[in-house]
Motif scaffolding. Structure first.
Motif, PDB file in Angstrom:
ATOM      1  N   ASP A  27       0.730  -1.433  -0.162  1.00 36.93           N
ATOM      2  CA  ASP A  27       0.156  -0.249   0.121  1.00 36.93           C
ATOM      3  C   ASP A  27       0.680   1.341  -0.098  1.00 36.93           C
ATOM      4  OD1 ASP A  27      -2.333  -1.539   0.166  1.00 36.93           O
ATOM      5  OD2 ASP A  27      -2.741  -1.149   2.197  1.00 36.93           O
ATOM      6  N   GLU A  28       2.236   1.279   0.692  1.00 31.17           N
ATOM      7  CA  GLU A  28       3.025   2.346   0.795  1.00 31.17           C
ATOM      8  C   GLU A  28       3.945   2.334  -0.379  1.00 31.17           C
ATOM      9  OE1 GLU A  28       2.558   4.940   2.975  1.00 31.17           O
ATOM     10  OE2 GLU A  28       0.758   3.580   3.626  1.00 31.17           O
ATOM     11  N   SER A  29       3.703   1.451  -1.389  1.00 30.08           N
ATOM     12  CA  SER A  29       4.875   1.292  -2.502  1.00 30.08           C
ATOM     13  C   SER A  29       6.319   1.038  -2.131  1.00 30.08           C
ATOM     14  CB  SER A  29       4.688   2.452  -3.455  1.00 30.08           C
ATOM     15  OG  SER A  29       3.590   2.983  -3.847  1.00 30.08           O
ATOM     16  N   ILE A  30       6.366   0.202  -0.890  1.00 25.22           N
ATOM     17  CA  ILE A  30       7.607  -0.024  -0.376  1.00 25.22           C
ATOM     18  C   ILE A  30       7.948  -1.556  -1.102  1.00 25.22           C
ATOM     19  CG2 ILE A  30       9.114  -0.807   1.754  1.00 25.22           C
ATOM     20  CD1 ILE A  30       7.611   1.628   3.165  1.00 25.22           C
ATOM     21  N   LEU A  31       6.980  -2.210  -1.031  1.00 23.46           N
ATOM     22  CA  LEU A  31       6.888  -3.518  -1.907  1.00 23.46           C
ATOM     23  C   LEU A  31       6.033  -3.435  -2.999  1.00 23.46           C
ATOM     24  CD1 LEU A  31       6.924  -6.211   0.890  1.00 23.46           C
ATOM     25  CD2 LEU A  31       9.078  -5.322  -0.289  1.00 23.46           C
ATOM     26  N   GLU A  32       6.304  -4.374  -3.946  1.00 22.54           N
ATOM     27  CA  GLU A  32       5.432  -4.504  -5.148  1.00 22.54           C
ATOM     28  C   GLU A  32       4.976  -5.951  -5.085  1.00 22.54           C
ATOM     29  OE1 GLU A  32       7.533  -3.240  -8.679  1.00 22.54           O
ATOM     30  OE2 GLU A  32       7.128  -1.008  -8.028  1.00 22.54           O
ATOM     31  N   ARG A  33       3.869  -6.186  -5.440  1.00 22.84           N
ATOM     32  CA  ARG A  33       3.281  -7.517  -5.627  1.00 22.84           C
ATOM     33  C   ARG A  33       3.053  -8.068  -7.050  1.00 22.84           C
ATOM     34  NH1 ARG A  33      -1.562 -10.212  -1.867  1.00 22.84           N
ATOM     35  NH2 ARG A  33      -1.192 -12.484  -2.682  1.00 22.84           N
ATOM     36  N   ASP A  34       3.604  -9.419  -7.216  1.00 22.75           N
ATOM     37  CA  ASP A  34       3.704  -9.873  -8.676  1.00 22.75           C
ATOM     38  C   ASP A  34       3.169 -11.457  -8.414  1.00 22.75           C
ATOM     39  OD1 ASP A  34       3.541 -10.890 -11.194  1.00 22.75           O
ATOM     40  OD2 ASP A  34       5.764 -10.829 -11.442  1.00 22.75           O
TER      41      ASP A  34
ATOM     42  N   ASP B   5       1.942 -14.367  -6.280  1.00 29.83           N
ATOM     43  CA  ASP B   5       2.285 -14.569  -4.815  1.00 29.83           C
ATOM     44  C   ASP B   5       3.675 -14.085  -4.268  1.00 29.83           C
ATOM     45  OD1 ASP B   5      -0.192 -16.041  -4.661  1.00 29.83           O
ATOM     46  OD2 ASP B   5       0.856 -17.904  -5.407  1.00 29.83           O
ATOM     47  N   HIS B   6       4.284 -13.395  -5.275  1.00 29.55           N
ATOM     48  CA  HIS B   6       5.569 -12.985  -4.832  1.00 29.55           C
ATOM     49  C   HIS B   6       5.684 -11.226  -4.741  1.00 29.55           C
ATOM     50  CE1 HIS B   6       6.587 -16.825  -6.660  1.00 29.55           C
ATOM     51  NE2 HIS B   6       7.670 -16.874  -6.168  1.00 29.55           N
ATOM     52  N   PHE B   7       6.456 -11.011  -3.661  1.00 28.93           N
ATOM     53  CA  PHE B   7       6.835  -9.557  -3.523  1.00 28.93           C
ATOM     54  C   PHE B   7       8.172  -9.157  -3.861  1.00 28.93           C
ATOM     55  CE2 PHE B   7       3.411 -11.237  -0.871  1.00 28.93           C
ATOM     56  CZ  PHE B   7       2.634 -10.168  -0.734  1.00 28.93           C
ATOM     57  N   ARG B   8       8.522  -8.147  -4.230  1.00 26.09           N
ATOM     58  CA  ARG B   8       9.721  -7.407  -4.546  1.00 26.09           C
ATOM     59  C   ARG B   8       9.837  -6.005  -4.315  1.00 26.09           C
ATOM     60  NH1 ARG B   8       7.684  -8.237 -10.103  1.00 26.09           N
ATOM     61  NH2 ARG B   8       6.861  -6.329 -10.613  1.00 26.09           N
ATOM     62  N   LEU B   9      10.926  -5.475  -4.056  1.00 29.42           N
ATOM     63  CA  LEU B   9      10.781  -4.215  -3.587  1.00 29.42           C
ATOM     64  C   LEU B   9      10.246  -2.933  -4.643  1.00 29.42           C
ATOM     65  CD1 LEU B   9      14.906  -3.831  -2.724  1.00 29.42           C
ATOM     66  CD2 LEU B   9      12.829  -4.198  -1.185  1.00 29.42           C
ATOM     67  N   GLY B  10       9.743  -2.060  -3.930  1.00 36.46           N
ATOM     68  CA  GLY B  10       8.654  -1.107  -4.666  1.00 36.46           C
ATOM     69  C   GLY B  10       9.632   0.052  -5.142  1.00 36.46           C
TER      70      GLY B  10
END
Length: 259
Positions: free
Chosen positions: A56-63, A65-70
């Protein structure tokens, strides 16, 4: 009855977020909730909730089931890099200014309505100061702050005084109209003076540091004992150092610049 105070052995939310983000210092660039939980020891339910908030804060991004840095972390990293580069480039000019004036020299940047001190070269002749590297002070009560405010867009200056300007020292300017008038003069002269506005018997002379786009990205200042030093004699030295540093950053209209 269970205590409402947090158990000292329980990791804080900030600690958990930090632990999760540190995973991305490794080679892998994406993780699932299960992978994050397994590698950090944080329960899956907590990881899922934290990851959702970070997205929600764009610190992580979701693709999937995976999460990467935002993008937000990239932006913060770029800002940190710019500050580090600025300190590195400014250091020789600051040492030269301290050598010439025998007074403490500051380098500060503006963040909102506060100044953040990013570098300081201390002189034994200067009194104890409320500033420290990484510390913040209200911009309107400091020389570096006033010179940086003076170069902000007019619509931002129109909002000065909302909320009311707080007094920090015995002579802090708290009247928005008086401050705006002084900022106009500072912008024309590219030099600001502060006399007991942040602390008693301390003053400073400050000048803006401009980048290649002509923006005031920082301010240089010299701080003195007002009872033993003529502050106005410090102004020209600060202005010369700030112009030289601005020239190094490619500021237009500087002596020796391309324009």
């Amino acid at each position: 009855m269970r205590s409402i105070e947090r158990d000292a052995t329980m990791p804080s939310m900030i600690s958990r977020v930090s632990t999760i983000l540190q995973l991305y210092l490794r080679e892998e660039s994406e993780f699932t909730v299960s992978e994050i939980s397994r590698r950090t020891g944080i329960p899956k339910a907590s990881v899922s909730r934290i990851a959702r908030d970070l997205v929600d804060e764009s610190i992580l991004e979701r693709d999937g089931d995976h999460f990467r840095l935002g993008i937000r972390l990239f932006e913060l990293g770029q800002q940190a890099s710019r500050t580090t580069d600025l300190r590195r480039v400014a250091a020789p000019y600051m040492y030269e200014l301290m050598s010439a004036t025998k007074q403490t020299v500051h380098l500060a940047v503006l963040e909102g309505t506060e100044v953040v001190y990013v570098h300081r070269i201390r002189s034994k002749l200067t009194p104890p100061l409320p500033s420290r590297i990484g510390g913040r002070l209200p911009a309107h009560a400091t020389g570096v702050g006033k010179v940086l405010l003076a170069f902000r867009p007019l619509e931002e200056l129109d909002r000065l005084g909302d909320p009311p300007l707080a007094a920090l020292g015995p002579r802090t300017i708290t009247d928005p109209e008086v401050l705006r008038s002084e900022l106009h003069t500072i912008r024309m002269n590219r030099l600001a003076y502060e006399r007991e506005e942040s602390v008693a018997d301390v003053g400073c002379a400050a000048s803006p540091v401009l980048d290649a786009n002509g923006r005031a990205v920082a301010a240089l200042s010299v701080s003195v004992h007002l009872s033993s030093t003529d502050l106005t004699k410090m102004g020209p030295a600060v202005a010369v150092a700030a112009r030289a540093l601005s020239r190094q950053l490619g500021a237009p209209g500087q002596p020796g610049s391309a324009e």
